[in-house]
Design a protein around this motif. Structure first.
Motif, PDB file in Angstrom:
ATOM      1  N   GLN A 294      95.983  34.779   3.377  1.00 57.74           N
ATOM      2  CA  GLN A 294      94.635  34.375   3.252  1.00 57.74           C
ATOM      3  C   GLN A 294      95.071  32.945   3.671  1.00 57.74           C
ATOM      4  O   GLN A 294      95.705  32.521   2.815  1.00 57.74           O
ATOM      5  CB  GLN A 294      94.025  34.663   2.385  1.00 57.74           C
ATOM      6  N   ASP A 295      94.072  32.119   4.377  1.00 52.47           N
ATOM      7  CA  ASP A 295      94.168  30.733   4.741  1.00 52.47           C
ATOM      8  C   ASP A 295      93.755  30.073   3.355  1.00 52.47           C
ATOM      9  O   ASP A 295      93.047  30.384   2.601  1.00 52.47           O
ATOM     10  CB  ASP A 295      93.170  30.355   5.844  1.00 52.47           C
ATOM     11  N   ARG A 296      94.297  28.840   3.131  1.00 49.58           N
ATOM     12  CA  ARG A 296      93.993  27.924   2.125  1.00 49.58           C
ATOM     13  C   ARG A 296      92.582  27.613   2.074  1.00 49.58           C
ATOM     14  O   ARG A 296      91.833  27.768   0.707  1.00 49.58           O
ATOM     15  CB  ARG A 296      94.555  26.772   2.198  1.00 49.58           C
ATOM     16  N   ARG A 297      91.868  27.289   3.191  1.00 48.93           N
ATOM     17  CA  ARG A 297      90.444  27.082   3.182  1.00 48.93           C
ATOM     18  C   ARG A 297      89.594  28.380   2.665  1.00 48.93           C
ATOM     19  O   ARG A 297      88.733  28.041   1.852  1.00 48.93           O
ATOM     20  CB  ARG A 297      90.072  26.697   4.388  1.00 48.93           C
ATOM     21  N   VAL A 298      89.919  29.327   2.993  1.00 46.37           N
ATOM     22  CA  VAL A 298      89.154  30.522   2.654  1.00 46.37           C
ATOM     23  C   VAL A 298      89.122  30.733   1.076  1.00 46.37           C
ATOM     24  O   VAL A 298      88.225  31.127   0.601  1.00 46.37           O
ATOM     25  CB  VAL A 298      89.729  31.808   3.383  1.00 46.37           C
ATOM     26  N   THR A 299      90.472  30.808   0.783  1.00 49.55           N
ATOM     27  CA  THR A 299      90.882  30.948  -0.911  1.00 49.55           C
ATOM     28  C   THR A 299      89.950  29.808  -1.533  1.00 49.55           C
ATOM     29  O   THR A 299      89.187  30.142  -2.710  1.00 49.55           O
ATOM     30  CB  THR A 299      92.224  30.593  -1.305  1.00 49.55           C
ATOM     31  N   LEU A 300      89.822  28.717  -1.133  1.00 47.37           N
ATOM     32  CA  LEU A 300      89.188  27.611  -1.663  1.00 47.37           C
ATOM     33  C   LEU A 300      87.724  27.689  -1.771  1.00 47.37           C
ATOM     34  O   LEU A 300      86.888  27.733  -2.845  1.00 47.37           O
ATOM     35  CB  LEU A 300      89.389  26.167  -1.154  1.00 47.37           C
ATOM     36  N   HIS A 301      87.139  28.235  -0.678  1.00 47.29           N
ATOM     37  CA  HIS A 301      85.719  28.471  -0.361  1.00 47.29           C
ATOM     38  C   HIS A 301      85.474  29.727  -1.178  1.00 47.29           C
ATOM     39  O   HIS A 301      84.520  29.522  -1.911  1.00 47.29           O
ATOM     40  CB  HIS A 301      85.535  28.868   1.240  1.00 47.29           C
ATOM     41  N   ASN A 302      86.274  30.810  -1.191  1.00 48.28           N
ATOM     42  CA  ASN A 302      85.779  32.079  -2.119  1.00 48.28           C
ATOM     43  C   ASN A 302      85.552  31.495  -3.469  1.00 48.28           C
ATOM     44  O   ASN A 302      84.724  31.890  -4.311  1.00 48.28           O
ATOM     45  CB  ASN A 302      86.696  32.992  -2.002  1.00 48.28           C
TER      46      ASN A 302
ATOM     47  N   VAL B  85      95.688  41.859   1.204  1.00 45.73           N
ATOM     48  CA  VAL B  85      95.186  40.328   1.724  1.00 45.73           C
ATOM     49  C   VAL B  85      95.837  39.778   0.408  1.00 45.73           C
ATOM     50  O   VAL B  85      95.554  40.064  -0.612  1.00 45.73           O
ATOM     51  CB  VAL B  85      93.638  40.258   1.933  1.00 45.73           C
ATOM     52  N   LEU B  86      96.600  38.757   0.723  1.00 49.04           N
ATOM     53  CA  LEU B  86      97.169  37.845  -0.242  1.00 49.04           C
ATOM     54  C   LEU B  86      96.599  36.381  -0.259  1.00 49.04           C
ATOM     55  O   LEU B  86      96.309  36.025   0.583  1.00 49.04           O
ATOM     56  CB  LEU B  86      98.606  37.823  -0.163  1.00 49.04           C
ATOM     57  N   ALA B  87      96.598  36.012  -1.249  1.00 46.74           N
ATOM     58  CA  ALA B  87      96.138  34.409  -1.391  1.00 46.74           C
ATOM     59  C   ALA B  87      97.372  33.818  -2.290  1.00 46.74           C
ATOM     60  O   ALA B  87      97.945  34.417  -3.188  1.00 46.74           O
ATOM     61  CB  ALA B  87      94.769  34.303  -2.309  1.00 46.74           C
ATOM     62  N   ARG B  88      97.432  32.539  -1.840  1.00 44.65           N
ATOM     63  CA  ARG B  88      98.343  31.707  -2.696  1.00 44.65           C
ATOM     64  C   ARG B  88      97.931  31.400  -4.045  1.00 44.65           C
ATOM     65  O   ARG B  88      96.704  31.295  -4.385  1.00 44.65           O
ATOM     66  CB  ARG B  88      98.658  30.324  -1.870  1.00 44.65           C
ATOM     67  N   VAL B  89      99.046  31.517  -5.090  1.00 48.58           N
ATOM     68  CA  VAL B  89      98.724  31.631  -6.219  1.00 48.58           C
ATOM     69  C   VAL B  89      98.307  30.142  -6.891  1.00 48.58           C
ATOM     70  O   VAL B  89      97.451  29.843  -7.264  1.00 48.58           O
ATOM     71  CB  VAL B  89      99.939  31.886  -7.006  1.00 48.58           C
TER      72      VAL B  89
END
Length: 190
Positions: free
Chosen positions: A86-94, A8-12
Motif C-alpha cells: 500500500q502507498d504511504r499516502r493511502v496509509t496516512l489517509h486511512n 494488502v500490506l502497509a508500512r509499519v
C-alpha cells in the motif's frame, strides 16, 4: 486490483507516523490558543506544567509496546510475491480518516483544559505527536540495521501496528514501496 491469495500490506513505520503530524499541529495550535487564556492557575504554571506534560507524553508514547515492536521486527517473514504494498499516502489517509473524530475531541479537550491550566493540554497533544515521530525514527533505525522494510497486514491495523491482532510482520527489500525507512516520504529521484 489484488491478485488471488494476495494480502494488502502497509508500512509499519508509516502507520506509526500517521498520527504524529495531526497530534503535533493540533497540540501546537491548542497550546497557542491556551496561552492566550489566563486560566485558573495562571500562564506561568500552565506553561511549566505543559512542558512537563510534553516530556511525559513523549516518553510514554515512545516507550509503549517498544518490546513488541522489536520482537515483531525480529521475527518478520519475507513478503510473498503476490502481496500488494500500500502507498504511504493511502496509509496516512486511512489512519487520519479513521481517527478524525478522536483528533477533533482531543483538540477540543486540550483547548477546553486551558481555562484551568493554560496551554498544558495542547503541549500534551504535541508531546504525543513527538513521541510517535521518535517511535517511527526508531523503527527506521531497526529497518536500516536489518536492511529490510517492515510491513503489516492492513486488516490487522485496527488496534495499531503492534496490537494484539498483529501476528507477524512481513519484510521486503529496502527499495520497496514509496516511503523511506522510518516512514518519511522518499526523496524525489532525479
Amino acid at each position: 486490483m489484488a491478485r488471488a491469495g494476495a494480502q494488502v500490506l502497509a508500512r509499519v513505520a508509516v502507520a506509526v507516523r500517521a498520527g504524529a503530524a495531526p497530534l503535533w499541529w493540533l497540540g501546537v495550535v491548542a497550546a497557542g490558543v491556551g496561552a492566550l487564556v489566563p486560566g485558573l492557575t495562571g500562564r506561568r504554571i500552565g506553561l511549566l506544567s505543559g512542558a512537563v506534560f510534553f516530556l511525559l507524553a513523549l516518553a510514554a508514547v515512545f516507550a509503549v509496546r517498544r518490546g513488541r515492536y522489536a520482537a515483531l521486527a525480529e521475527s518478520a517473514t519475507r513478503a510473498a510475491k503476490n502481496d500488494v504494498l500500500q502507498d504511504r499516502r493511502v496509509t496516512l489517509h486511512n489512519w487520519r480518516r479513521r481517527h478524525r473524530w478522536w483528533l477533533a475531541a482531543a483538540f477540543l479537550a486540550a483547548v477546553g483544559s486551558s481555562f484551568a491550566l493554560p496551554a498544558a493540554g495542547g503541549m500534551l497533544l504535541a508531546g504525543a505527536g513527538a513521541g510517535l515521530w521518535a517511535k517511527a525514527a526508531r523503527l527506521g533505525r531497526l529497518e536500516r540495521d536489518a536492511d529490510a522494510l517492515l510491513w503489516v497486514r492492513v486488516d490487522w491495523l485496527a488496534k495499531g501496528p503492534a496490537g494484539k491482532r498483529v501476528g507477524s510482520y512481513r519484510r521486503t527489500g529496502i527499495a520497496a514501496g514509496d516511503a523511506a525507512p522510518g516512514g518519511a516520504r522518499r526523496p524525489a529521484r532525479v
